[in-house]
Design a protein around this motif. Sequence first.
Motif, short mmCIF file in Angstrom:
data_model
loop_
_atom_site.label_atom_id
_atom_site.label_comp_id
_atom_site.label_asym_id
_atom_site.label_seq_id
_atom_site.Cartn_x
_atom_site.Cartn_y
_atom_site.Cartn_z
N ARG A 43 0.88 -1.16 0.01
CA ARG A 43 -0.15 -0.10 -0.04
C ARG A 43 0.82 1.38 0.07
N GLY A 52 3.17 3.89 -3.49
CA GLY A 52 1.73 3.14 -3.24
C GLY A 52 0.70 3.22 -4.33
N GLY A 53 1.36 3.74 -5.39
CA GLY A 53 0.24 3.83 -6.44
C GLY A 53 -0.39 2.53 -6.82
N LEU A 54 -1.57 2.61 -7.59
CA LEU A 54 -2.29 1.54 -7.90
C LEU A 54 -1.56 0.59 -8.79
N GLU A 55 -0.68 0.96 -9.83
CA GLU A 55 0.32 0.14 -10.53
C GLU A 55 1.10 -0.55 -9.87
N THR A 56 1.64 0.06 -8.82
CA THR A 56 2.70 -0.41 -7.98
C THR A 56 1.86 -1.90 -6.97
N GLN A 57 0.65 -1.46 -6.46
CA GLN A 57 -0.01 -2.44 -5.79
C GLN A 57 -0.53 -3.39 -6.57
N LEU A 58 -0.73 -3.27 -7.68
CA LEU A 58 -1.25 -4.38 -8.65
C LEU A 58 0.10 -5.10 -8.97
N GLY A 74 6.39 1.77 -10.39
CA GLY A 74 5.48 0.78 -10.93
C GLY A 74 5.59 0.39 -12.41
#
Length: 355
Positions: free
Chosen positions: A132, A137-143, A267
């Motif tokens: 997170r 904690g960008g969404l592309e990194t989390q994914l 990311g």
Amino acid sequence: MVKPTRRPANAFVAAVRKIYNPIGFSKGYNFVLFFIFAGALMGFTLARFQYLDYYGVFCGDTALGECYFYTRGIAEYGLLIHLATILPASFLVVFQFVPAIRHKFILVHRVNGYVILVLSLVSTVGAFMIARNAFGGGLETQLAVGLLGIMFVVCLTLGYINIKRLQLEQHRAWMLRGWFYASSIITLRIILILMAMVISSGWTGEYFAVRQCAQVNYTLGESATRAGYPDCEAFYSGEDPYKQAMVKATMNGDTMTAGAAMGLSFGPSIWLAFVLHAVGIEVYLRLTPFEHDRLRNVSYQRQIEAGMRNPGMAGLTADRLGDAVPWKPTINSAQDAVPLESQQSISEGDETSKQ
């Protein structure tokens, strides 16, 4: 020790054979690939064992602002768990791919494998706990972290299932896939630095990242934050404890701007590194069909000895689960060279008689 069956092509090959034959390698290109990839993993791991001194080395400085999150809450525990498990696992797994250990010290190989499996599963849980806030904690990194972790666990699970079913070639393939995926974090670092340098150069314009004022304050201190980020006054006044500020992403500035450049690059870098490793391992597996076939014949023999049904395909093979052409053994001994159809008939006849 492997005894070569062919004369060396030249003096260099003869000299190098004295290095890789004693540890079980019969072909030079396999040793070269092991030296490059396993050596990179070992070097990367040894260089990061110092991070087990978590508060003294890893978070001894501001660590590009990342330790604002890694010294509090679930992210702190997650990263501690991840480092304490993945580093020993990465160190031990290198020895799993040494042929001499697999052949001569099978008990060591098995016990080491179980230790690595447990450590790897626990480390993946720790990685999920920090996703997170990792590098912004960008969404592309989390994914990406989520997908990489899930595929790593799936590969290890399939490798475990296949070895329990004595399907050696599938065990080899899935374990190689799993650790090649995990090793993409090494290639990630190279791509990350290059990408951060590119966005810092100004060739493609300026980039900015949104960061919490609390993180900026942790990294730069109050005076520098107030001077460089006036929007953070709401944070200092207590009006908005979650106030955020725009941070220029460049390696040519202070620690915070360097962290922003790394964060924006993380990311895309992890996705690119993962794709390169995923494609690379499939290319390697398809360029080594001889080893695949050799191990499947060994699996066939061991599965017969264990009394398994469908020897040669007792594990998770394409001809058992899909519509691939049924595999047939290519073993020369008179006893073991029974056609696959006959072996299946014998196995089914034995099962019928037992019933």
